[in-house]
Scaffold this motif. Structure first.
Motif, PDB file in Angstrom:
ATOM      1  N   ILE A  28       0.831  -1.230   0.000  1.00  0.00           N
ATOM      2  CA  ILE A  28       0.000   0.000   0.000  1.00  0.00           C
ATOM      3  C   ILE A  28       0.860   1.273   0.000  1.00  0.00           C
ATOM      4  O   ILE A  28       0.371   2.360   0.278  1.00  0.00           O
ATOM      5  N   VAL A  29       2.164   1.107  -0.264  1.00  0.00           N
ATOM      6  CA  VAL A  29       3.051   2.275  -0.308  1.00  0.00           C
ATOM      7  C   VAL A  29       3.182   2.760  -1.753  1.00  0.00           C
ATOM      8  O   VAL A  29       3.361   1.954  -2.668  1.00  0.00           O
ATOM      9  N   ASP A  30       3.109   4.071  -1.924  1.00  0.00           N
ATOM     10  CA  ASP A  30       3.298   4.699  -3.232  1.00  0.00           C
ATOM     11  C   ASP A  30       4.790   5.012  -3.371  1.00  0.00           C
ATOM     12  O   ASP A  30       5.300   5.946  -2.730  1.00  0.00           O
ATOM     13  N   TYR A  31       5.481   4.238  -4.197  1.00  0.00           N
ATOM     14  CA  TYR A  31       6.932   4.422  -4.321  1.00  0.00           C
ATOM     15  C   TYR A  31       7.309   5.615  -5.205  1.00  0.00           C
ATOM     16  O   TYR A  31       8.455   5.742  -5.618  1.00  0.00           O
ATOM     17  N   SER A  32       6.318   6.507  -5.455  1.00  0.00           N
ATOM     18  CA  SER A  32       6.680   7.784  -6.074  1.00  0.00           C
ATOM     19  C   SER A  32       6.450   8.926  -5.074  1.00  0.00           C
ATOM     20  O   SER A  32       6.640  10.091  -5.408  1.00  0.00           O
ATOM     21  N   ASP A  33       6.027   8.586  -3.846  1.00  0.00           N
ATOM     22  CA  ASP A  33       5.767   9.607  -2.818  1.00  0.00           C
ATOM     23  C   ASP A  33       6.896   9.569  -1.776  1.00  0.00           C
ATOM     24  O   ASP A  33       6.940   8.684  -0.921  1.00  0.00           O
ATOM     25  N   ARG A  34       7.808  10.545  -1.868  1.00  0.00           N
ATOM     26  CA  ARG A  34       9.003  10.490  -1.008  1.00  0.00           C
ATOM     27  C   ARG A  34       8.696  10.688   0.467  1.00  0.00           C
ATOM     28  O   ARG A  34       9.513  10.358   1.321  1.00  0.00           O
ATOM     29  N   VAL A  43      -5.891   5.055   3.650  1.00  0.00           N
ATOM     30  CA  VAL A  43      -5.851   4.605   2.253  1.00  0.00           C
ATOM     31  C   VAL A  43      -7.227   4.939   1.667  1.00  0.00           C
ATOM     32  O   VAL A  43      -8.232   4.377   2.103  1.00  0.00           O
ATOM     33  N   PRO A  44      -7.290   5.888   0.709  1.00  0.00           N
ATOM     34  CA  PRO A  44      -8.600   6.379   0.271  1.00  0.00           C
ATOM     35  C   PRO A  44      -9.510   5.316  -0.343  1.00  0.00           C
ATOM     36  O   PRO A  44     -10.700   5.299  -0.076  1.00  0.00           O
ATOM     37  N   ALA A  45      -8.962   4.438  -1.177  1.00  0.00           N
ATOM     38  CA  ALA A  45      -9.833   3.517  -1.928  1.00  0.00           C
ATOM     39  C   ALA A  45      -9.480   2.058  -1.650  1.00  0.00           C
ATOM     40  O   ALA A  45      -8.411   1.739  -1.149  1.00  0.00           O
ATOM     41  N   GLY A  46     -10.433   1.200  -2.004  1.00  0.00           N
ATOM     42  CA  GLY A  46     -10.217  -0.236  -1.816  1.00  0.00           C
ATOM     43  C   GLY A  46     -11.130  -0.806  -0.753  1.00  0.00           C
ATOM     44  O   GLY A  46     -11.228  -2.021  -0.585  1.00  0.00           O
ATOM     45  N   GLY A  47     -11.836   0.074  -0.029  1.00  0.00           N
ATOM     46  CA  GLY A  47     -12.809  -0.361   0.969  1.00  0.00           C
ATOM     47  C   GLY A  47     -14.222  -0.062   0.479  1.00  0.00           C
ATOM     48  O   GLY A  47     -14.413   0.287  -0.693  1.00  0.00           O
ATOM     49  N   ALA A  80     -16.140   2.410   1.200  1.00  0.00           N
ATOM     50  CA  ALA A  80     -16.408   3.831   0.933  1.00  0.00           C
ATOM     51  C   ALA A  80     -16.074   4.181  -0.515  1.00  0.00           C
ATOM     52  O   ALA A  80     -16.730   5.021  -1.128  1.00  0.00           O
ATOM     53  N   ALA A  81     -15.050   3.553  -1.040  1.00  0.00           N
ATOM     54  CA  ALA A  81     -14.623   3.824  -2.418  1.00  0.00           C
ATOM     55  C   ALA A  81     -13.990   2.544  -2.959  1.00  0.00           C
ATOM     56  O   ALA A  81     -12.770   2.390  -2.935  1.00  0.00           O
ATOM     57  N   PRO A  82     -14.814   1.602  -3.422  1.00  0.00           N
ATOM     58  CA  PRO A  82     -14.262   0.342  -3.930  1.00  0.00           C
ATOM     59  C   PRO A  82     -13.227   0.590  -5.036  1.00  0.00           C
ATOM     60  O   PRO A  82     -13.324   1.593  -5.756  1.00  0.00           O
ATOM     61  N   ALA A  83     -12.257  -0.291  -5.131  1.00  0.00           N
ATOM     62  CA  ALA A  83     -11.187  -0.115  -6.120  1.00  0.00           C
ATOM     63  C   ALA A  83     -11.770  -0.172  -7.529  1.00  0.00           C
ATOM     64  O   ALA A  83     -12.471  -1.118  -7.880  1.00  0.00           O
ATOM     65  N   THR A  84     -11.509   0.875  -8.292  1.00  0.00           N
ATOM     66  CA  THR A  84     -11.891   0.883  -9.710  1.00  0.00           C
ATOM     67  C   THR A  84     -10.630   1.211 -10.486  1.00  0.00           C
ATOM     68  O   THR A  84      -9.632   1.670  -9.904  1.00  0.00           O
ATOM     69  N   SER A 125      -5.546   3.969 -10.839  1.00  0.00           N
ATOM     70  CA  SER A 125      -4.636   4.815 -11.634  1.00  0.00           C
ATOM     71  C   SER A 125      -4.311   6.111 -10.914  1.00  0.00           C
ATOM     72  O   SER A 125      -3.223   6.658 -11.071  1.00  0.00           O
ATOM     73  N   ALA A 126      -5.258   6.607 -10.120  1.00  0.00           N
ATOM     74  CA  ALA A 126      -5.027   7.867  -9.396  1.00  0.00           C
ATOM     75  C   ALA A 126      -4.240   7.643  -8.104  1.00  0.00           C
ATOM     76  O   ALA A 126      -4.040   8.577  -7.320  1.00  0.00           O
ATOM     77  N   GLY A 127      -3.829   6.408  -7.868  1.00  0.00           N
ATOM     78  CA  GLY A 127      -3.009   6.118  -6.681  1.00  0.00           C
ATOM     79  C   GLY A 127      -3.808   6.101  -5.388  1.00  0.00           C
ATOM     80  O   GLY A 127      -3.252   6.196  -4.294  1.00  0.00           O
ATOM     81  N   GLU A 128      -5.143   5.939  -5.501  1.00  0.00           N
ATOM     82  CA  GLU A 128      -5.967   6.017  -4.291  1.00  0.00           C
ATOM     83  C   GLU A 128      -5.952   4.739  -3.447  1.00  0.00           C
ATOM     84  O   GLU A 128      -6.529   4.715  -2.363  1.00  0.00           O
TER      85      GLU A 128
END
Ligand code: COA
Length: 328
Positions: free
Chosen positions: A145-151, A191-195, A197-201, A206-209
């Motif tokens: 769940i880590v964004d490897y473009s977010d330092r 983590v905004p999405a995947g639950g 409240a905001a199922p993964a789409t 693509s938006a990194g949510e």
């Protein structure tokens, strides 16, 4: 009423290392910045195909062997994680099967405080006489769940698992546990999405949510306020003071957080367990991993008083005051 004693501790870390030099190639950062701001030099990353239940089961198997019990002796398994293998079934059920256990098993999510929450649940069940032997595992594959473009986040987190076995005993083991939660701070680490409240789409992925978002400065301030407070509350519950504590084992999130907490508590640095350098923040695994290193290095003696303290998303926080009873 029986007491709950820790009869073994174990941990398991993946082989693969992600060093600060590796991260320099991914994001605009430097080894010097990461070391000085966090104390971290490298983290472990789960092998492709290895899920949280695999790490959990490996740590759990070592804990069973060290406890000298049989898989059939475990009455309950609690896995603290916020990176489950999948939405369902629980990671605990998957790890249960991998370890050859037959007991009830469930997951507990209190983010990085999950291990302390699970210790409280295990202790309550044992003290109530509803189980004799309970395994608690803290395991996370945060690299999922880590964004490897977010330092601001990718430098902090790693993968790992730690396990303990608690057993009913006449000797006092877990002396007190104090837990807290403040859901008004939920947006500081999530983590905004995947639950639900905001199922993964496709769009959200693509938006990194489906990656972790964090307000690092606010989490830092919360941690250095909450940890000393909850440690003192748990100590007061146990009738002990900080002078009685042989080892403070804090959640390993940032060396500067640990240093500030130790200073605010007035705890000498040689009694504060710091193991973040080689692992980074492994969330619910970090406290049992640090405890296991203390055990393997031969620092734990029967009668030692441990203060295990965690904090994390939720926001959650908690402290457990434990008398170490194992002889070796
Ligand atoms: N490399 C280089 N520079 C970085 C960087 C990185 N990896 N990450 C952030 N920076 C920059 C920032 O952009 C900022 O630049 P600016 O001054 O030009 O705006 C500067 O460094 C300072 O950023 P700041 O966020 O104030 O740094 P910090 O000293 O607070 O450290 C954390 C950031 C995330 C390491 C720190 O806040 C932290 O550890 N917080 C707690 C997080 C935590 O424990 N989370 C898990 C809880 S269980």
């Amino acid at each position: 009423m029986p007491s709950a004693s820790l009869i073994s501790v174990a941990s398991w870390l993946p082989e693969q290392r992600l060093t600060n030099a590796d991260l320099e190639k991914l994001v605009d950062t430097s080894d010097e910045w990461i070391r000085s701001r966090t104390g971290i030099a490298e983290r472990r990353i789960a092998a492709p195909g290895d899920a949280t239940s695999d790490l959990a089961a490996r740590a759990g198997a070592i804990a069973i062997e060290r406890a000298g019990v049989q898989p059939a002796d475990i009455d309950l398994l609690i896995v603290a994680t916020s990176t489950p293998d999948m939405v369902l079934p629980s990671t605990a059920c998957l790890a249960q099967a991998k370890m050859g256990l037959t007991c009830p098993a469930f997951d507990l999510n209190a983010a990085c405080t999950g291990f302390i929450y699970a210790i409280e649940m295990a202790t309550a069940v044992i003290e109530a006489g509803r189980a004799r032997t309970v395994m608690v595992i803290g395991a996370d594959v945060l690299s999922s769940i880590v964004d490897y473009s977010d330092r601001s986040t990718c430098i902090l987190f790693g993968d790992g698992a730690g396990a303990v076995i608690l057993q009913a005993s006449d000797e006092p083991g877990v002396l007190s546990v104090h837990l807290g939660a403040d859901g008004s701070g939920a947006d500081l680490l999530y983590v905004p999405a995947g639950g639900s409240a905001a199922p993964a789409t496709c769009e959200r992925i693509s938006a990194g949510e489906t990656y972790m978002r964090m307000n690092g400065n606010e989490v830092f301030k919360f941690a250095v306020r909450a940890i000393p407070q909850v440690t003192n509350e748990a100590l007061a519950d146990s009738g002990l003071t900080l002078a009685d504590v042989d080892w403070l084992v804090p959640h390993q999130a940032n060396q500067r957080i640990t240093d500030t907490v130790a200073q605010r508590l007035g705890m000498p640095s040689e009694r504060v367990v710091c193991r973040i350098e080689d692992t980074g923040n492994t969330s619910s695994a970090s406290i049992p991993i640090a405890l296991d290193s203390l055990y393997r290095e031969g620092h734990l003696r029967p009668g030692h008083i441990l203060a295990l303290v965690g904090f994390g998303a939720g926001l959650t926080y908690g402290a457990a005051i434990i008398r170490w009873t194992r002889e070796d």
